[in-house]
Write a protein that holds these residues in place. Structure first.
Motif, PDB file in Angstrom:
ATOM      1  N   ASP A  52       0.821  -1.217   0.000  1.00  0.00           N
ATOM      2  CA  ASP A  52       0.000   0.000   0.000  1.00  0.00           C
ATOM      3  C   ASP A  52       0.853   1.265   0.000  1.00  0.00           C
ATOM      4  O   ASP A  52       0.505   2.264  -0.637  1.00  0.00           O
ATOM      5  N   PHE A  53       1.980   1.228   0.749  1.00  0.00           N
ATOM      6  CA  PHE A  53       2.848   2.396   0.856  1.00  0.00           C
ATOM      7  C   PHE A  53       4.304   1.989   0.635  1.00  0.00           C
ATOM      8  O   PHE A  53       4.696   0.854   0.910  1.00  0.00           O
ATOM      9  N   GLU A  80       8.040   1.384 -11.847  1.00  0.00           N
ATOM     10  CA  GLU A  80       6.640   1.636 -12.207  1.00  0.00           C
ATOM     11  C   GLU A  80       5.756   0.411 -11.986  1.00  0.00           C
ATOM     12  O   GLU A  80       4.527   0.518 -11.987  1.00  0.00           O
ATOM     13  N   GLN A  81       6.359  -0.739 -11.784  1.00  0.00           N
ATOM     14  CA  GLN A  81       5.572  -1.957 -11.581  1.00  0.00           C
ATOM     15  C   GLN A  81       4.974  -2.042 -10.173  1.00  0.00           C
ATOM     16  O   GLN A  81       4.102  -2.858  -9.919  1.00  0.00           O
ATOM     17  N   THR A 138       2.151   3.695  -8.831  1.00  0.00           N
ATOM     18  CA  THR A 138       1.016   4.089  -9.669  1.00  0.00           C
ATOM     19  C   THR A 138      -0.072   4.798  -8.866  1.00  0.00           C
ATOM     20  O   THR A 138      -0.784   5.646  -9.409  1.00  0.00           O
ATOM     21  N   THR A 139      -0.197   4.469  -7.571  1.00  0.00           N
ATOM     22  CA  THR A 139      -1.223   5.122  -6.742  1.00  0.00           C
ATOM     23  C   THR A 139      -0.687   6.370  -6.045  1.00  0.00           C
ATOM     24  O   THR A 139      -1.401   7.002  -5.269  1.00  0.00           O
ATOM     25  N   PRO A 158       5.506  13.402   0.464  1.00  0.00           N
ATOM     26  CA  PRO A 158       5.189  12.660  -0.759  1.00  0.00           C
ATOM     27  C   PRO A 158       6.142  13.050  -1.864  1.00  0.00           C
ATOM     28  O   PRO A 158       6.591  14.204  -1.936  1.00  0.00           O
ATOM     29  N   LEU A 159       6.462  12.088  -2.707  1.00  0.00           N
ATOM     30  CA  LEU A 159       7.310  12.410  -3.847  1.00  0.00           C
ATOM     31  C   LEU A 159       6.611  13.419  -4.734  1.00  0.00           C
ATOM     32  O   LEU A 159       5.385  13.418  -4.843  1.00  0.00           O
TER      33      LEU A 159
END
Length: 385
Positions: free
Chosen positions: A302-303, A324-325, A330-331, A383-384
């Motif tokens: 999740d994180f 990216e996988q 992606t979230t 956050p990025l």
């Protein structure tokens, strides 16, 4: 120092004739002494004992895997004429309260600042790593001098500063600059705060600094407030019924380093009531894994915290397209402690977080369980971009 150990990183003459090692016969302390010890609840890397006017600090773990520790004697300036000690009984002898000190790790700064004695610091290796606004002002005003790097300290500048003690940082005992300065009569006192494995254990090292300035009461009060704040935050998470899964770390060359199950970071995640995917491992440091192994276990986490030193999703994607996988990519649930920096690029987390674990825990709780701290503004984890 490499970025990989940036967190850990960073660095007078106590010229006392009565402490000379020239072989003179030393007067012994009276046998009848009231001996007490400072109670440490969490820190395991040092001890403090009081015997009359003498304070003995033993650093048990100056660095991981150290075969032996160090013993230091602190003596009040006012008793220098009446107390002498055999120099070979201690690794350093220091007069207190200290008025001129060189430090070598940014983790030393918050403790000194909290105790109100930052003004005694006269030198530091690689001052750009410092984030504290108060310390940066002293650097800009010329009160804290640049000393090069901890591995290659400019000994000439240190000798000009004439510090009474150097609080050293080391990953082993091979720092030649330290040996040169020690031979010049400057006591070297190792601080091993970074070897502690628990959040409150690291924070309790403020008590290590206290005797150098007769600030034991102040240090105890400061730590009690930090401890209470930490325990209060930890108690909040007892209400949580669902634990989000968490992935840590990132690739360094071809190896992905995740936090070990007994590491500092893993303890934070446990106290934040998260399901850390490597919580059941025994490692106190990091664990080196292949990308494939991390994908297999952490792809659906999740994180994701601390993807190396990358501060944006673009940086992550450019570093390795396989990032990216991960679903957290992606979230957009990737958070880093490397985003927030000081004025000259130093990472705030590595400087302040060891002293303020309560803020670290609240950061993580606000991210993992936002309903528990709805109005909280994180100090370290961002956050990025």
């Amino acid at each position: 120092m490499s970025k990989k150990i940036l967190a850990i990183a960073y660095l007078g003459t106590l010229f006392l004739v009565s402490f000379s090692s020239c072989g003179e016969k030393k007067k012994q302390l009276p046998i009848e002494q009231v001996e007490t010890s400072t109670q440490l609840q969490y820190a395991t890397g040092f001890t403090i004992e009081q015997s009359g006017d003498l304070t003995i600090i033993k650093v048990i773990s100056p660095w991981p895997g150290a075969e032996s520790g160090f013993t230091y004697a602190l003596v009040p300036r006012t008793r220098l004429a009446s107390i002498t000690l055999p120099s070979d009984a201690y690794d350093a002898i220091v007069a207190t309260p200290v008025e001129n000190m060189v430090i070598t790790s940014t983790t030393h700064i918050p403790a000194l600042e909290s105790l109100g004695v930052l003004n005694v610091v006269s030198g530091f290796p690689n001052t750009d790593l410092i984030s504290s606004p108060a310390a940066r002002k002293r650097i800009n005003d010329g009160h804290i001098k640049e000393l090069g790097t901890n591995e290659n300290i400019n000994t000439e500048v240190v000798l000009e500063l004439n510090p009474e003690v150097i609080i050293g940082f080391g990953i082993n005992d091979t720092n030649k600059a330290y040996e040169t300065l020690k031979r010049s009569g400057i006591p070297i006192v190792y601080n091993g705060d970074w070897t502690e494995q628990t959040p409150l254990g690291k924070a309790e090292w403020i008590k290590f600094f206290a005797p150098f300035f007769n600030k034991e009461v102040e240090a105890d009060n400061i730590f009690k407030k930090i401890e209470a704040s930490y325990q209060e935050a930890k108690l909040l998470t007892k209400k949580v019924t669902q634990k989000p899964t968490v992935l840590t770390g990132g690739l360094y060359k071809d190896v992905w380093y995740v936090a070990g199950g007994n590491s500092w970071m893993a303890q934070f995640l446990k106290d934040a009531n998260a399901n850390y995917l490597w919580a059941n491992t025994d490692n106190k440091g990091s664990i080196g894994l292949s990308l494939e192994a991390v994908l297999e276990k952490g792809q659906k986490a999740d994180f994701w915290f601390n993807p190396s030193l990358h501060a944006s999703y673009e940086e992550l994607q450019q570093a390795n397209a396989h990032y990216e996988q991960f679903e957290a990519f992606t979230t957009k649930k990737v958070y880093s402690n490397a985003v927030k920096k000081g004025a000259t690029g130093g990472l705030l987390f590595y400087e302040l977080a060891p002293q303020r674990p309560d803020l670290v825990l609240k950061d993580l709780i606000s991210i993992l369980h936002p309903k528990l701290l709805p109005d909280y503004e994180p100090h370290f984890f961002m956050p990025l971009r």
